[in-house]
Write a protein that holds these residues in place. Structure first.
Motif, short mmCIF file in Angstrom:
data_model
loop_
_atom_site.label_atom_id
_atom_site.label_comp_id
_atom_site.label_asym_id
_atom_site.label_seq_id
_atom_site.Cartn_x
_atom_site.Cartn_y
_atom_site.Cartn_z
N TYR A 393 -80.06 62.90 11.71
CA TYR A 393 -80.67 62.81 10.38
C TYR A 393 -80.10 63.90 9.46
O TYR A 393 -79.70 63.63 8.34
CB TYR A 393 -82.19 62.97 10.57
N PHE A 394 -80.01 65.13 9.99
CA PHE A 394 -79.45 66.24 9.22
C PHE A 394 -77.98 65.95 8.88
O PHE A 394 -77.54 66.15 7.74
CB PHE A 394 -79.57 67.54 10.02
N GLU A 395 -77.27 65.45 9.85
CA GLU A 395 -75.86 65.11 9.67
C GLU A 395 -75.69 64.08 8.54
O GLU A 395 -74.78 64.19 7.71
CB GLU A 395 -75.35 64.52 10.99
N SER A 396 -76.59 63.12 8.49
CA SER A 396 -76.50 62.08 7.45
C SER A 396 -76.72 62.69 6.07
O SER A 396 -76.14 62.26 5.09
CB SER A 396 -77.50 60.96 7.73
N LYS A 397 -77.57 63.70 6.01
CA LYS A 397 -77.79 64.39 4.73
C LYS A 397 -76.51 65.10 4.29
O LYS A 397 -76.14 65.06 3.11
CB LYS A 397 -78.91 65.42 4.88
N VAL A 398 -75.87 65.78 5.24
CA VAL A 398 -74.62 66.48 4.93
C VAL A 398 -73.59 65.49 4.39
O VAL A 398 -72.91 65.76 3.39
CB VAL A 398 -74.06 67.20 6.19
N ALA A 399 -73.52 64.35 5.06
CA ALA A 399 -72.50 63.35 4.68
C ALA A 399 -72.72 62.83 3.26
O ALA A 399 -71.76 62.46 2.57
CB ALA A 399 -72.53 62.19 5.68
N LYS A 400 -73.98 62.80 2.84
CA LYS A 400 -74.27 62.23 1.52
C LYS A 400 -74.05 63.21 0.37
O LYS A 400 -74.12 62.81 -0.79
CB LYS A 400 -75.73 61.74 1.50
#
Lengths: 492, 492
Positions: A393-400
């Motif tokens: 979930y955190f990783e997806s935030k970084v990606a966005k």
């Protein structure tokens, strides 16, 4: 005897034990309830405590309440709160109710099983629980008590490394002579934990005989079997004796995984002791979807992992399995007269004193056994997966957020990321240092950094027991906010 | 995220933490209340537990009650009860309410202070409490933080010995070259604890380079400075390099004390690292009447003692003081990027990771601090003195029964005695072996044996926290009864 009696001195009287212990339980439960109110990373200055507490011991007893008040008022500001849900630094050290219960039972019985006789159940429970763990990790029978291997609970990865290094060292020196100790060579990657370097220094192998082989981004910072084999050949040509290889499943800096099976084949070819350090990610391998990282483990001589990191087991608890316990015993056994006893001499029992550094040992098996039973395999898998999901979930935030980038692909629950805004790499580093400092000084989260392949980045290690989705969300908001500030400051 | 939430999984929820913990507190309090009902020394046969418990981990969570019931029914028979008031074996491992409270706080906070930043209060409390202990033992300022020395809490004497041996080794090898590692020599008496032999093996010095110098009854089994000096000279003549001397205050076999001041002078003369192992009797030295055994400590480089033995501090807790912490740091420090931080780099803080074997460490300072505050110096002295008084009482019983003799004079709370009835020494040994076996198999007491100067004897180590006068009386009655039986059997 008369004068000996002193009714007020009963340091383990059950009623008082119970009453005072329950006060401390309430104190700790309150601490967990309020833990988010404290800055995660302590904000005190070096030497702060000296002026807060007396410089010598009290002459007379002090009430428990005074001690607890001092913890609250004087120590708490100096704690970095490892159990805070906002702790994302280093790797987490999981506390849990079950781990705590097990620790209480361990400490309450206060049993020392250096030899079997000194407390048979403690030794036999350790054999059992290490077999349980081995089965959960699908280790081959050669690491279990049924297959002439076995497990032992130690304090730390460094102890596991010292013991296995000493075993490997003595086996070779017995063949080639003790003078060759300066010729023994130990192999690892440049990502291997510093415990290996320390272990080598401790066991008397020259530190310059550690080959920290280079890794690269293109291979996910894992150790290349070709690089290893070339280094071994070069050492042999130069008159060195290849001794020991440490492979890692889940490195500290970025969670890299070495190719266990391929490395194992090289180790077998050159007759090296092959140790697998799975301190962090070993816990994840109880889930079928992560188990493949251990493929090839049957080629290893030993494996260690730390339930005190990611397995809900309070400090300390390190599992070490070896294929050949006799090699440990050959290096570590002592047999003084005052410890001799019939069962030990029968050769039919395990004396764990000969599988570790110290003579005395805590009853850690009790703790790990309680953790496993209280949760069960299904729940322990759920625990790992929910942390991995939070990290995803955190990783997806970084990606966005286009201001950020991932530094290496995420494998477990460690996310390695950074701001990519600078003009050159030095700018990048300063920017990320500032961002990390801003986040940590806010008191609302604590992360740490690392450098791989020359790149400075921020590590977000998800996995503190109390961390929930809202904390990861809060962390990301905090990072975004501080990033905006830091980027603005960089322009001005 | 949705699917992540699982309301039933909250492994550190404060309310459940509190409820379950209190159940375990009651369970342990009951255990202490009933502890005399169990045989002290377990009567089970090797392998008994395998048939009592499942051979693999449960898939689903199990209730706490089931776990506690299994401890009662299945583990308890396999425990040797170290906290029993009838435990007189080895050396005691003191549990106490205060030690347990401290252990709970240590485990509850679950803080890891490998470097100062990782939890400043934990490091600063350790510095403080080690200074408190140093003052209670009247150590010179050179071992305290104010005098450029310092203390650290480790797991065991063996860890203290490994760390100091490595420091001594590396200092000398830096001067003479690494190849000389096979020439380094370590000195001790034949009474020195086996941890020294083990430590030497671990740090890569050939085990044959340990000189276990002979001791004699005439000198109370203490190490003679003359014998030491002769051995050193002989080694120098033979091209060896004298490195390290271990002196003991309170040996395991018979409580002997080496002459610290005289040995210290020899050590200084030949530039040896001088370590004092006061694991057992160090605790007694907080009493003025025992402090003289440490006279000359200012000549030592390091000193260790174990509050987990005789200082009411639950396992584990070993105090190590060194005069020159830099020598430890030179050998044991590692400085990986992922642990770097501003306070560490300022050089103004202590990073305990560099004073010990493992990287991670438990918050032991909390425990020792609670023990000291909860009791105070006066009560801690009373504690030592009451154990010594009980041992004196036992000794007086031995003296009054003409069938028995003391083997060495008692110094602390360890009584070394034996039946003297046999015709020759082999008869004596068999007789005493049988007596010990009868006592231990009764389940009503547990003692162990040792051999010094070729004489087999029984050790009665008084000092379990729960031991009262009535237990010592009961033990003596039991011994007399079994002696009568054994002597009768010998005639038949």
């Amino acid at each position: 005897m008369g004068s000996l009696s002193n009714d007020s001195f009963a340091p383990l009287e059950p009623k008082e034990f119970s009453q005072e212990s329950k006060k401390v339980i309430d104190f700790i439960a309150d601490y967990y309830s309020n833990i988010e109110k404290y800055p995660v990373l302590s904000q005190v200055k070096p030497g702060y405590l000296k002026t807060e507490l007396p410089d010598s011991a009290p002459y007379s007893p002090e009430p428990l309440e005074d001690i607890l008040n001092d913890i609250d008022a004087k120590l708490m500001p100096g704690f970095t709160h490892w159990q805070s849900p906002n702790f994302f630094a280093y790797f987490q050290i999981n506390a849990s109710t079950a781990g705590f219960l097990g620790e209480m039972l361990c400490s309450g019985f206060n049993i020392i099983n250096f030899c079997w006789l000194a407390s048979p159940a403690a030794t036999e429970l350790e054999i059992l629980v290490m077999d349980w763990m081995a089965k959960m990790l699908q280790l081959p029978p050669s690491f279990m008590s049924s297959g002439n291997g076995g497990g032992v609970l130690q304090s730390s990865t460094c102890e596991a490394i010292v013991c296995t290094l000493a075993a490997a060292r003595d086996k070779v020196l017995a063949e080639v002579g003790y003078e060759a100790i300066t010729k023994l060579v130990v192999y690892s990657s440049d990502q291997t934990h510093s415990s290996l370097q320390k272990g080598v220094k401790i066991v008397g192998i020259p530190p310059s005989n550690v080959r920290c082989l280079p890794t690269a981004f293109s291979e996910g910072f894992s150790l290349s079997p070709q690089t290893l084999e070339e280094a071994i050949r070069k050492d042999i040509m130069s008159g060195f004796i290849p001794l020991y290889l440490c492979g890692t499943v889940g490195t500290t800096a970025c969670g890299a995984v070495d190719p266990i099976e391929k490395l194992g084949k090289v180790a077998r070819k050159y007759n090296l002791w092959f140790h697998i350090d799975a301190a962090y990610a070993g816990s994840a391998c109880i889930c079928p979807e992560f188990r493949h990282y251990l493929d090839g483990v049957e080629l290893a001589d030993s494996l260690s992992m730390n339930p005190h990191k990611w397995f809900l087991t309070n400090m300390d608890c390190c599992c070490l399995w070896v294929k050949n316990p006799d090699s440990l015993i050959d290096s570590l056994s002592t047999n003084p007269e005052y410890l001799r006893n019939a069962p030990s001499e029968s050769g039919n029992v395990v004396d764990y004193k000969d599988w570790q550094i110290p003579l005395s040992r805590r009853f850690r098996a009790m703790k790990l056994w309680v953790v496993i039973r209280r949760h069960g395999l299904a729940t322990l898998r759920f625990h790992i997966r929910s942390d991995v999901k939070l990290a995803t979930y955190f990783e997806s935030k970084v990606a966005k957020d286009s201001r950020f980038e991932m530094v290496v692909p995420r494998k477990f629950a460690l996310v390695c990321f950074r701001l990519k805004a600078g003009k050159d790499s030095k700018d990048d580093e300063n920017l990320n240092k500032k961002l990390l400092q801003e986040v940590n000084e806010s008191g609302n989260a604590f992360m740490t950094h690392a450098v791989v392949g020359g790149v400075y980045f921020i590590r977000c290690a998800v996995g503190s027991t109390l961390t929930e989705e809202r904390h990861v969300e809060g962390l990301w908001k905090l990072i975004q906010e501080k990033a905006t500030k830091v980027l603005l400051d960089a322009i001005v």
